[in-house]
Design an enzyme around this catalytic site. Structure first.
Site, PDB file in Angstrom:
ATOM      1  N   ASP A   1     -29.199  24.287 -17.071  1.00  0.00           N
ATOM      2  CA  ASP A   1     -29.102  25.743 -16.997  1.00  0.00           C
ATOM      3  C   ASP A   1     -28.956  26.140 -15.521  1.00  0.00           C
ATOM      4  OD1 ASP A   1     -31.649  25.730 -15.810  1.00  0.00           O
ATOM      5  OD2 ASP A   1     -32.663  26.511 -17.584  1.00  0.00           O
ATOM      6  N   PRO A   2     -28.849  27.421 -15.220  1.00  0.00           N
ATOM      7  CA  PRO A   2     -28.675  27.829 -13.816  1.00  0.00           C
ATOM      8  C   PRO A   2     -29.825  27.430 -12.886  1.00  0.00           C
ATOM      9  CG  PRO A   2     -28.022  29.612 -15.265  1.00  0.00           C
ATOM     10  CD  PRO A   2     -28.658  28.549 -16.137  1.00  0.00           C
TER      11      PRO A   2
END
Length: 154
Positions: free
Chosen positions: A30-31
């Protein structure tokens, strides 16, 4: 395929299972740079698929039996985040098969054995033609499980 004794798992019988080894791919992050929580279920599925192959009941055999086994319940406990390129082991163990297929999962760091996540899924047999859920696991799957147990527990 492998097995654990009851003393190792707390269960009353020997358990069938399978384990895969993998490296965490970049596209699963994910980010924040850790594996997105939904991808843990993908890893569980890879181990479950390996288990089903090990008992010779993969997708083709499943379809030929006239049943499919959708997941009806799942959970995951995230203990420590998975990060890019971590070498991990994902283990699936059969817990119950009489009325449903219940499997437990562990994701561990390959090098240390540290448990990073634990999970559980339940699958129920559904007749392909009617899409009705069965209240008993069909004989085709039960036979494969019995045969596999005979190999590890003669």
């Amino acid at each position: 395929m492998s097995e654990k004794t009851a003393s190792e798992t707390g269960a009353s019988a020997k358990l069938l299972g399978a384990e895969i080894e993998m490296s965490v791919p970049f596209y699963d992050l994910d980010p924040l740079g850790v594996v997105w929580h939904g991808n843990y279920y993908k890893y569980f599925e890879l181990a479950r698929a390996e288990f089903m192959k090990s008992i010779r009941f993969d997708i083709d055999e499943m379809r030929q039996s006239g049943y499919v086994w959708p997941v009806t319940k799942s959970d995951c406990s995230y203990i420590s985040p998975l990060r890019y390129d971590m070498k991990i082991m994902v283990r699936a163990e059969l817990q119950e098969e009489e009325h449903r297929l219940s499997l437990r999962y562990w994701i561990t760091e390959k090098e240390t054995g540290k448990v990073l996540a634990k999970g559980h899924t339940i699958q129920a047999a559904v007749h392909i033609d009617t899409w009705e859920m069965c209240l008993k696991t069909p004989d085709a799957l039960l036979k494969r499980i019995r045969d596999a147990r005979k190999k590890v527990c003669p």
